[in-house]
Design a protein around this motif. Structure first.
Motif, PDB file in Angstrom:
ATOM      1  N   ASP A   1       0.860  -1.175   0.000  1.00  0.00           N
ATOM      2  CA  ASP A   1       0.000   0.000   0.000  1.00  0.00           C
ATOM      3  C   ASP A   1       0.898   1.227   0.000  1.00  0.00           C
ATOM      4  O   ASP A   1       2.107   1.126  -0.274  1.00  0.00           O
ATOM      5  CB  ASP A   1      -0.999  -0.010   1.152  1.00  0.00           C
ATOM      6  CG  ASP A   1      -0.347  -0.020   2.528  1.00  0.00           C
ATOM      7  OD1 ASP A   1       0.821   0.440   2.640  1.00  0.00           O
ATOM      8  OD2 ASP A   1      -0.994  -0.456   3.494  1.00  0.00           O
ATOM      9  N   GLU A   2       0.358   2.384   0.293  1.00  0.00           N
ATOM     10  CA  GLU A   2       1.144   3.610   0.162  1.00  0.00           C
ATOM     11  C   GLU A   2       2.191   3.781   1.247  1.00  0.00           C
ATOM     12  O   GLU A   2       3.026   4.688   1.162  1.00  0.00           O
ATOM     13  CB  GLU A   2       0.197   4.815   0.137  1.00  0.00           C
ATOM     14  CG  GLU A   2      -0.690   4.831  -1.103  1.00  0.00           C
ATOM     15  CD  GLU A   2      -1.647   6.002  -1.157  1.00  0.00           C
ATOM     16  OE1 GLU A   2      -2.072   6.355  -2.264  1.00  0.00           O
ATOM     17  OE2 GLU A   2      -1.968   6.559  -0.079  1.00  0.00           O
ATOM     18  N   THR A   3       2.176   2.910   2.245  1.00  0.00           N
ATOM     19  CA  THR A   3       3.170   3.013   3.318  1.00  0.00           C
ATOM     20  C   THR A   3       4.205   1.899   3.283  1.00  0.00           C
ATOM     21  O   THR A   3       5.214   1.979   3.970  1.00  0.00           O
ATOM     22  CB  THR A   3       2.485   3.005   4.694  1.00  0.00           C
ATOM     23  OG1 THR A   3       1.798   1.760   4.874  1.00  0.00           O
ATOM     24  CG2 THR A   3       1.483   4.145   4.796  1.00  0.00           C
TER      25      THR A   3
ATOM     26  N   HIS B   1      -6.893   2.825  -0.618  1.00  0.00           N
ATOM     27  CA  HIS B   1      -6.023   3.951  -0.303  1.00  0.00           C
ATOM     28  C   HIS B   1      -5.825   4.822  -1.543  1.00  0.00           C
ATOM     29  O   HIS B   1      -5.681   4.308  -2.648  1.00  0.00           O
ATOM     30  CB  HIS B   1      -4.665   3.462   0.196  1.00  0.00           C
ATOM     31  CG  HIS B   1      -4.726   2.693   1.476  1.00  0.00           C
ATOM     32  ND1 HIS B   1      -4.860   1.316   1.517  1.00  0.00           N
ATOM     33  CD2 HIS B   1      -4.679   3.111   2.768  1.00  0.00           C
ATOM     34  CE1 HIS B   1      -4.891   0.919   2.780  1.00  0.00           C
ATOM     35  NE2 HIS B   1      -4.788   1.981   3.556  1.00  0.00           N
ATOM     36  N   HIS B   2      -5.785   6.142  -1.318  1.00  0.00           N
ATOM     37  CA  HIS B   2      -5.544   7.050  -2.441  1.00  0.00           C
ATOM     38  C   HIS B   2      -4.939   8.348  -1.908  1.00  0.00           C
ATOM     39  O   HIS B   2      -5.582   9.078  -1.165  1.00  0.00           O
ATOM     40  CB  HIS B   2      -6.845   7.344  -3.190  1.00  0.00           C
ATOM     41  CG  HIS B   2      -6.644   8.130  -4.452  1.00  0.00           C
ATOM     42  ND1 HIS B   2      -6.165   7.570  -5.608  1.00  0.00           N
ATOM     43  CD2 HIS B   2      -6.843   9.448  -4.725  1.00  0.00           C
ATOM     44  CE1 HIS B   2      -6.096   8.481  -6.556  1.00  0.00           C
ATOM     45  NE2 HIS B   2      -6.489   9.637  -6.038  1.00  0.00           N
ATOM     46  N   ARG B   3      -3.677   8.572  -2.232  1.00  0.00           N
ATOM     47  CA  ARG B   3      -2.950   9.797  -1.858  1.00  0.00           C
ATOM     48  C   ARG B   3      -3.041  10.090  -0.363  1.00  0.00           C
ATOM     49  O   ARG B   3      -3.360  11.194   0.066  1.00  0.00           O
ATOM     50  CB  ARG B   3      -3.451  10.989  -2.670  1.00  0.00           C
ATOM     51  CG  ARG B   3      -3.159  10.861  -4.159  1.00  0.00           C
ATOM     52  CD  ARG B   3      -3.558  12.096  -4.928  1.00  0.00           C
ATOM     53  NE  ARG B   3      -3.257  11.932  -6.346  1.00  0.00           N
ATOM     54  CZ  ARG B   3      -2.095  12.195  -6.931  1.00  0.00           C
ATOM     55  NH1 ARG B   3      -1.085  12.640  -6.180  1.00  0.00           N
ATOM     56  NH2 ARG B   3      -1.919  12.015  -8.220  1.00  0.00           N
ATOM     57  N   GLY B   4      -2.767   9.071   0.416  1.00  0.00           N
ATOM     58  CA  GLY B   4      -2.725   9.237   1.855  1.00  0.00           C
ATOM     59  C   GLY B   4      -4.074   9.240   2.541  1.00  0.00           C
ATOM     60  O   GLY B   4      -4.143   9.405   3.768  1.00  0.00           O
ATOM     61  N   GLN B   5      -5.130   9.045   1.799  1.00  0.00           N
ATOM     62  CA  GLN B   5      -6.467   9.035   2.385  1.00  0.00           C
ATOM     63  C   GLN B   5      -7.108   7.659   2.196  1.00  0.00           C
ATOM     64  O   GLN B   5      -6.748   6.915   1.278  1.00  0.00           O
ATOM     65  CB  GLN B   5      -7.350  10.102   1.737  1.00  0.00           C
ATOM     66  CG  GLN B   5      -6.894  11.526   1.982  1.00  0.00           C
ATOM     67  CD  GLN B   5      -7.858  12.537   1.398  1.00  0.00           C
ATOM     68  OE1 GLN B   5      -8.570  12.254   0.437  1.00  0.00           O
ATOM     69  NE2 GLN B   5      -7.891  13.722   1.973  1.00  0.00           N
ATOM     70  N   TRP B   6      -8.051   7.363   3.067  1.00  0.00           N
ATOM     71  CA  TRP B   6      -8.837   6.146   2.934  1.00  0.00           C
ATOM     72  C   TRP B   6     -10.148   6.502   2.241  1.00  0.00           C
ATOM     73  O   TRP B   6     -10.912   7.333   2.717  1.00  0.00           O
ATOM     74  CB  TRP B   6      -9.112   5.529   4.299  1.00  0.00           C
ATOM     75  CG  TRP B   6     -10.012   4.319   4.240  1.00  0.00           C
ATOM     76  CD1 TRP B   6     -11.308   4.243   4.659  1.00  0.00           C
ATOM     77  CD2 TRP B   6      -9.679   3.035   3.733  1.00  0.00           C
ATOM     78  NE1 TRP B   6     -11.802   2.974   4.441  1.00  0.00           N
ATOM     79  CE2 TRP B   6     -10.824   2.210   3.866  1.00  0.00           C
ATOM     80  CE3 TRP B   6      -8.524   2.487   3.169  1.00  0.00           C
ATOM     81  CZ2 TRP B   6     -10.844   0.878   3.476  1.00  0.00           C
ATOM     82  CZ3 TRP B   6      -8.535   1.158   2.768  1.00  0.00           C
ATOM     83  CH2 TRP B   6      -9.688   0.365   2.920  1.00  0.00           C
ATOM     84  N   ILE B   7     -10.388   5.887   1.079  1.00  0.00           N
ATOM     85  CA  ILE B   7     -11.611   6.131   0.327  1.00  0.00           C
ATOM     86  C   ILE B   7     -12.628   5.082   0.741  1.00  0.00           C
ATOM     87  O   ILE B   7     -12.499   3.908   0.387  1.00  0.00           O
ATOM     88  CB  ILE B   7     -11.358   6.073  -1.191  1.00  0.00           C
ATOM     89  CG1 ILE B   7     -10.196   6.996  -1.578  1.00  0.00           C
ATOM     90  CG2 ILE B   7     -12.632   6.441  -1.949  1.00  0.00           C
ATOM     91  CD1 ILE B   7     -10.387   8.446  -1.209  1.00  0.00           C
ATOM     92  N   ASP B   8     -13.608   5.491   1.515  1.00  0.00           N
ATOM     93  CA  ASP B   8     -14.599   4.551   2.044  1.00  0.00           C
ATOM     94  C   ASP B   8     -15.595   4.167   0.955  1.00  0.00           C
ATOM     95  O   ASP B   8     -16.166   5.030   0.282  1.00  0.00           O
ATOM     96  CB  ASP B   8     -15.339   5.185   3.219  1.00  0.00           C
ATOM     97  CG  ASP B   8     -16.294   4.201   3.876  1.00  0.00           C
ATOM     98  OD1 ASP B   8     -17.452   4.121   3.426  1.00  0.00           O
ATOM     99  OD2 ASP B   8     -15.874   3.508   4.815  1.00  0.00           O
TER     100      ASP B   8
ATOM    101  N   ASP C   1     -16.379  11.751  -8.318  1.00  0.00           N
ATOM    102  CA  ASP C   1     -17.159  11.062  -7.299  1.00  0.00           C
ATOM    103  C   ASP C   1     -17.997   9.925  -7.870  1.00  0.00           C
ATOM    104  O   ASP C   1     -18.205   8.903  -7.214  1.00  0.00           O
ATOM    105  CB  ASP C   1     -18.073  12.052  -6.574  1.00  0.00           C
ATOM    106  CG  ASP C   1     -17.293  13.101  -5.801  1.00  0.00           C
ATOM    107  OD1 ASP C   1     -17.880  14.171  -5.517  1.00  0.00           O
ATOM    108  OD2 ASP C   1     -16.105  12.863  -5.502  1.00  0.00           O
TER     109      ASP C   1
END
Length: 653
Positions: free
Chosen positions: A114-116, A204-211, A587
């Motif tokens: 993932d991003e980390t 995950h997308h650019r440090g955010q969690w897309i619910d 969206d």
């Protein structure tokens, strides 16, 4: 089509004698020579010519050389029928999952990033155990051969487990990535009447969690045939028809063995981009995919047992399906749940010790423009191959990548399609690669550039056609009982010959230059998407009367995706409304397909029967004005606006 001519660029990668001697394709050529193929020392072009002239012997040799694990060997390679009625490997039985697990292996089979960093690793034993557990769960839910299992998942190991378990019980897989909004996923998956849905809570997308839990709920409501849903991740509402992932993959009381199915049994359904309406489901066969992918991965991509294979993709793109095929070769497959930011994919390659890295031209362009120096900025000692597909890889960008990565790394471009879930043209370890060109026509693919009057062209632009069948060509389209939509999609213009929808040049050396799509498919960041979903999102805004979106491949390797809108109620476009249009696309459809520009237009041109002129407008914006038949346009005076817009774009870049 207007064209300025073919520019022959300098070679950017030439195989060393050692690389050529060690290539799997070299061993295959020796093997083929003992079966009537070209003699030792023959060129790649001679091997290719044999592969398309003696189809039966070539594909038989591929299946034997790649050790296809038949449960029942086929009676023949084909039934002898011509396209599109050709049937492959009649009488044969096998299972994709059985091919994956036919040889005991140790070490990592699937690695999730993932991003980390690395988020999950499945060994070969763990992968097989989870596949067996989920297969038992599916069987317990009454899923049988031919039933459909749908996935709404990010690019994570769970998606691979879900596909393999589906194939193992003989069911049919169809996946959508969670980067698609729920409405877009439902437009695809609802066509199949799936029995089980396997869905994630987000990505995950650019440090955010897309619910995506709300999207999952709506998706379930839109799939009335569901017997159960398997939920991946936290935050899902549960009820009596849901299972957690841990429950679904728990070890069964007795190991579940893959079910042998007929060679032409459906393996998966992939979806077209939806350019001209609802996305069409493309049905591919078990054996056709196994044999085609083994050929592509072994002889062209040079994927070997123990290699580390990563190609950036989502479940919406056929490269996900091809990348899973790395398991057929005994390679470790890497996944990535995250945004392809300018450093992210190089970081995956670094921490995964990746040997084969797949990127889009857009990503390479972004890396170059950001001032990255991949070989210096990242530790990539294992990297041998960088494959590039999804759009045209221009000569300057190809040259930059090859110089940055150095002579030991092959940078090769490929072209193919969801339609055949494989490649038409690519590279081989024994053939020099020139910047801006695709080095070879793939073995077994009788690719030609044709004029409108069915004449093969050399060193001139023509339509990409395939004149003999491939094993991974579709069985059919979903819900197309008489085959009329399938024939209309590929065989209408040239009866009996596959027309793919690309402008290409086949050079006198046998290489291929792709000039872009001849249809209206959008190709943003290497992910293909039709215009229908994107335009609908804009058109649902009360201020927007009509929308048209196109994608333009530009000479410097860029990709420009403008959206043209007409407005209602006397409204004029301002930044607030342009932002609302972008937000609606982001969206409701996909953040990767947000238009680069929103442009107010005096009107959207149509055919006389009311179809938007997407392809003609794309060609006009590129400067190819002669491709438009004005007498077929409802408002031909509008074309001048698009001509001027394209001219201004080219002048100001």
């Amino acid at each position: 089509m207007e064209h300025r001519g073919v520019v022959v660029s300098a070679e950017v990668w030439t195989p060393t004698a050692q690389a050529a001697a060690e290539a799997t394709i070299t061993a295959f050529a020796r093997f083929a020579g003992r079966r009537g193929g070209p003699p030792p020392g023959a060129s790649y072009e001679e091997l290719w010519r044999w592969s398309v002239d003696d189809t039966a012997e070539f594909w038989s040799a591929v299946a034997e050389f790649c050790e296809v694990a038949w449960d029942t060997p086929p009676d023949a390679v084909t039934d002898g029928a011509s396209m599109p009625e050709t049937r492959w490997f009649p009488g044969g039985r096998l299972n994709y999952a059985a091919q994956v697990f036919r040889t005991p292996r140790t070490g990592a089979a699937v690695v999730g990033h993932d991003e980390t960093g690395i988020s999950q690793t499945l060994t070969w034993a763990e992968l097989e155990a989870q596949v067996s557990g989920l297969a038992a769960t599916l069987a317990g839910l009454g899923v049988r051969a031919g039933d459909r299992v749908a996935g709404y998942l990010p690019d994570r190991p769970e998606a691979i487990v879900a596909f393999l378990a589906t194939a193992s019980v003989g069911a049919v897989w169809a996946g959508c990535g969670t980067d698609l909004a729920g409405d877009a996923a439902r437009a695809r998956l609802a066509q199949l009447d799936p029995a089980v849905l396997i869905a994630a809570s987000g990505h995950h997308h650019r440090g955010q969690w897309i619910d995506r839990t709300t999207d999952v709920r709506k998706l379930r409501e839109g799939l009335p045939t569901l017997r159960a849903t398997v939920l991946v991740g936290d935050g899902h509402p549960t009820d009596g028809t849901t299972l957690t992932w841990a429950q679904a993959v728990s070890p069964p009381a007795q190991r579940v063995e893959p079910v042998p199915v007929p060679a032409e049994h459906p393996l998966w359904v992939l979806f077209t981009s939806g350019t001209t309406g609802p996305p069409k489901g493309i049905v591919h066969s078990h054996a056709g995919v196994v044999v085609e992918h083994l050929k592509t991965l072994s002889l062209h991509l040079e994927v070997r047992p123990g290699d580390q294979f990563f190609w950036y993709t989502t479940l919406n793109w056929m490269m996900w399906n091809l990348r899973v095929g790395g398991l057929l070769r005994g390679a470790t497959v890497h996944c990535f749940d995250g945004a392809p930011t300018v450093r992210a994919l190089w970081q995956v390659a670094e921490r995964g010790g990746v040997t084969h890295l797949g990127l889009s031209p857009g990503y390479l362009s972004a890396s170059r423009d950001a001032g990255l120096h991949p070989a210096a900025d990242f530790d990539l000692p294992a990297l041998r191959v960088v494959g590039c597909t999804g759009s045209v890889l221009t000569a300057p960008l190809h040259q930059w990548a090859a110089e940055e990565l150095g002579p030991e790394v092959l940078v090769g471009s490929t072209t193919g399609g969801t339609d055949v879930v494989s490649g038409f043209a690519g590279f081989a370890l024994t053939v020099p690669i020139r910047a801006g060109e695709i080095a070879v026509r793939c073995l077994g693919v009788d690719l030609q550039a044709w004029s409108a009057d069915r004449k093969p062209l050399t060193d001139a632009v023509g339509e990409l056609v395939v004149t003999s069948p491939m094993p991974s060509m579709p069985l059919r389209f979903w819900n197309d009982p008489d085959g009329s939509r399938y024939r209309g999609a590929y065989f209408e213009e040239f009866p009996g010959v596959w027309r793919h929808g690309d402008w290409v040049t086949v050079t006198g050396r046998g290489s291929v230059i792709v000039h872009g799509r001849s249809d209206a498919t959008l190709n943003r960041h290497g992910i293909r998407m039709g215009s229908a979903d994107i335009c609908q999102a804009a058109e649902d805004l009360p201020e927007v009367g009509e929308a048209l979106v196109v994608g333009i491949e530009e000479p410097d390797g860029g990709y420009w995706m403008p959206m043209f809108v007409t407005l209602s109620g006397g409204r004029h476009l301002d930044e607030e409304l342009a932002a609302a249009v972008r937000a609606a696309v982001r969206d409701r459809v996909s953040p990767r397909h947000v238009p680069d520009e929103v442009i107010e237009a005096p009107g959207i041109p149509h055919t006389r029967t009311g179809k938007k002129l997407e392809v003609p407008v794309k060609n006009i914006l590129r400067g190819f004005t002669r491709t438009v038949q004005k007498d077929a346009v409802d408002r031909p005076e509008l074309l001048e606006f698009y001509r001027q817009t394209g001219e201004n774009r080219r002048r100001t870049r």
